[in-house]
Design a protein around this motif. Sequence first.
Motif, short mmCIF file in Angstrom:
data_model
loop_
_atom_site.label_atom_id
_atom_site.label_comp_id
_atom_site.label_asym_id
_atom_site.label_seq_id
_atom_site.Cartn_x
_atom_site.Cartn_y
_atom_site.Cartn_z
N VAL A 1 0.84 -1.20 0.00
CA VAL A 1 0.00 0.00 0.00
C VAL A 1 0.87 1.24 0.00
O VAL A 1 0.62 2.21 -0.73
CB VAL A 1 -0.95 0.00 1.21
CG1 VAL A 1 -1.76 1.27 1.27
CG2 VAL A 1 -1.89 -1.19 1.15
N MET B 1 4.39 3.44 2.32
CA MET B 1 5.25 3.48 3.49
C MET B 1 4.88 4.64 4.40
O MET B 1 4.30 5.62 3.96
CB MET B 1 6.73 3.58 3.09
CG MET B 1 7.23 2.29 2.49
SD MET B 1 9.02 2.21 2.39
CE MET B 1 9.49 1.97 4.08
N THR B 2 5.21 4.50 5.65
CA THR B 2 4.97 5.56 6.63
C THR B 2 5.97 5.36 7.75
O THR B 2 6.86 4.52 7.65
CB THR B 2 3.51 5.52 7.13
OG1 THR B 2 3.31 6.62 7.99
CG2 THR B 2 3.19 4.24 7.86
N ILE C 1 -4.35 -4.36 11.42
CA ILE C 1 -5.66 -3.69 11.40
C ILE C 1 -6.62 -4.64 10.68
O ILE C 1 -6.77 -4.58 9.46
CB ILE C 1 -5.58 -2.32 10.71
CG1 ILE C 1 -4.46 -1.48 11.32
CG2 ILE C 1 -6.90 -1.57 10.83
CD1 ILE C 1 -4.21 -0.15 10.64
N MET D 1 4.43 -4.60 13.23
CA MET D 1 4.21 -3.49 14.15
C MET D 1 2.75 -3.43 14.57
O MET D 1 2.43 -3.12 15.71
CB MET D 1 4.59 -2.16 13.50
CG MET D 1 6.02 -2.09 13.02
SD MET D 1 7.20 -2.20 14.35
CE MET D 1 6.96 -0.62 15.14
N LYS D 2 1.87 -3.67 13.63
CA LYS D 2 0.45 -3.55 13.94
C LYS D 2 -0.37 -4.32 12.92
O LYS D 2 0.01 -4.45 11.77
CB LYS D 2 0.05 -2.07 13.90
CG LYS D 2 -1.22 -1.79 14.68
CD LYS D 2 -1.57 -0.33 14.61
CE LYS D 2 -2.62 0.03 15.61
NZ LYS D 2 -2.14 0.55 16.86
N VAL E 1 3.12 -0.44 4.83
CA VAL E 1 1.74 -0.87 4.99
C VAL E 1 1.42 -1.86 3.88
O VAL E 1 1.68 -1.60 2.70
CB VAL E 1 0.77 0.32 4.91
CG1 VAL E 1 -0.64 -0.12 5.17
CG2 VAL E 1 1.19 1.40 5.89
N LEU F 1 -5.15 -4.82 7.00
CA LEU F 1 -3.87 -4.16 6.84
C LEU F 1 -2.85 -4.74 7.81
O LEU F 1 -3.18 -5.13 8.93
CB LEU F 1 -3.99 -2.65 7.06
CG LEU F 1 -4.73 -1.89 5.98
CD1 LEU F 1 -4.79 -0.43 6.33
CD2 LEU F 1 -4.09 -2.08 4.64
N ILE G 1 1.11 -3.84 9.14
CA ILE G 1 2.18 -2.85 9.14
C ILE G 1 3.44 -3.52 9.65
O ILE G 1 3.47 -4.06 10.75
CB ILE G 1 1.80 -1.63 10.00
CG1 ILE G 1 0.54 -0.99 9.42
CG2 ILE G 1 2.93 -0.63 10.03
CD1 ILE G 1 -0.04 0.09 10.27
N GLU H 1 -1.54 -4.62 2.36
CA GLU H 1 -2.90 -5.18 2.43
C GLU H 1 -2.74 -6.68 2.25
O GLU H 1 -2.41 -7.15 1.17
CB GLU H 1 -3.78 -4.59 1.33
CG GLU H 1 -5.22 -4.99 1.49
CD GLU H 1 -6.06 -4.70 0.26
OE1 GLU H 1 -5.50 -4.47 -0.82
OE2 GLU H 1 -7.29 -4.72 0.40
#
Lengths: 115, 206
Positions: free
Chosen positions: B9, B11-12, B182, B179-180, B26, B187, B189, B28
């Motif tokens: 998806v 980067m952040t 969702i 990391m996470k 990120v 999603l 991460i 999917e």
Amino acid sequence: MNLMNVVEKEYAVTNNFPEFKAGDTITVHYKITEGNKTRIQQFKGTVLQIKGSNHTQTFTVRKMSGSIGVERIFPIASPFIEKIDVNKRGRVRRARIFYFRERTGKSARIKERKY
Amino acid sequence: MQGLIGKKVGMTSVFDEDGKNIPCTVIEAGPCVVTQVKTEDKDGYNALQLGYGDKKEKNSTKAELGHFKKAKTTPKKMVVEFTGFTGGEYKTGDVLDVNLFDDDTWLDVRGWSKGKGFQGVVKRHGFRGVGDQTHGQHNRERSPGSLGASSYPSRVFKGMRMAGRTGNNKVMAISLRVMKLIPDSNLLIVKGSVPGPKGGYLIISK
């Protein structure tokens, strides 16, 4: 980009810092850990630019330390920023005032914005 | 090796509990449909065939359409086999989503790197080039130099690194920390970067 918005919402910045723009003079209270002691350092200067959006936003603050210019870039979501004080609102025409770096002395003044 | 198919998806970056700013990707991951269950008796090995990403019916062959019809799903763009689903807990038509993964674990992500086209040896193999613009270097700043000796062996050895098509390779990023998750929007991460462009297909495995 729709899915990126979901991530942005998940990491939304919760701190309540006052709104500021380029040209404003602000004080950033920054937590510093030395060994196991934590103290707060203040960094007061002019905001040069605000970059990015949402939780990855950063802002650059420039101050004159003696005759040497010091710039620091702070991420807005940084857990080390205790608080931000806005000392003065400046009237500038640009969103990024890089020309300010070349100014010293009298020409490095920014007019105050009055409401 | 259990896993899912996904899509990059973007980067952040996020702050972790120590206050470190962590670069994150990120992904999917899923939902993937089980399009075939391979068993020891029938196929000689245990595996799950997963499908991800819709494609148009007119772009699918009749053989593909029949295969996906068996699993009662639409034609899928990407079909990958995963071993490691040994038990008979899944059957064709089941949907696997990001809940397959756990928070704070490590994953491997495979993908296809960005294509760079025809590139010289400096970009392609990390040669240093000549390193000088003067001292008789007329136009060879990024040239590969000598390809070998002269009368012996009188040829260029096989596998000599030269210019050519670069990128678009199969690349694996190993041990990326989750990391996470969702789950509402499937999603995932992970820490660090993964190969390929945004929207590129990825194979994520535990």
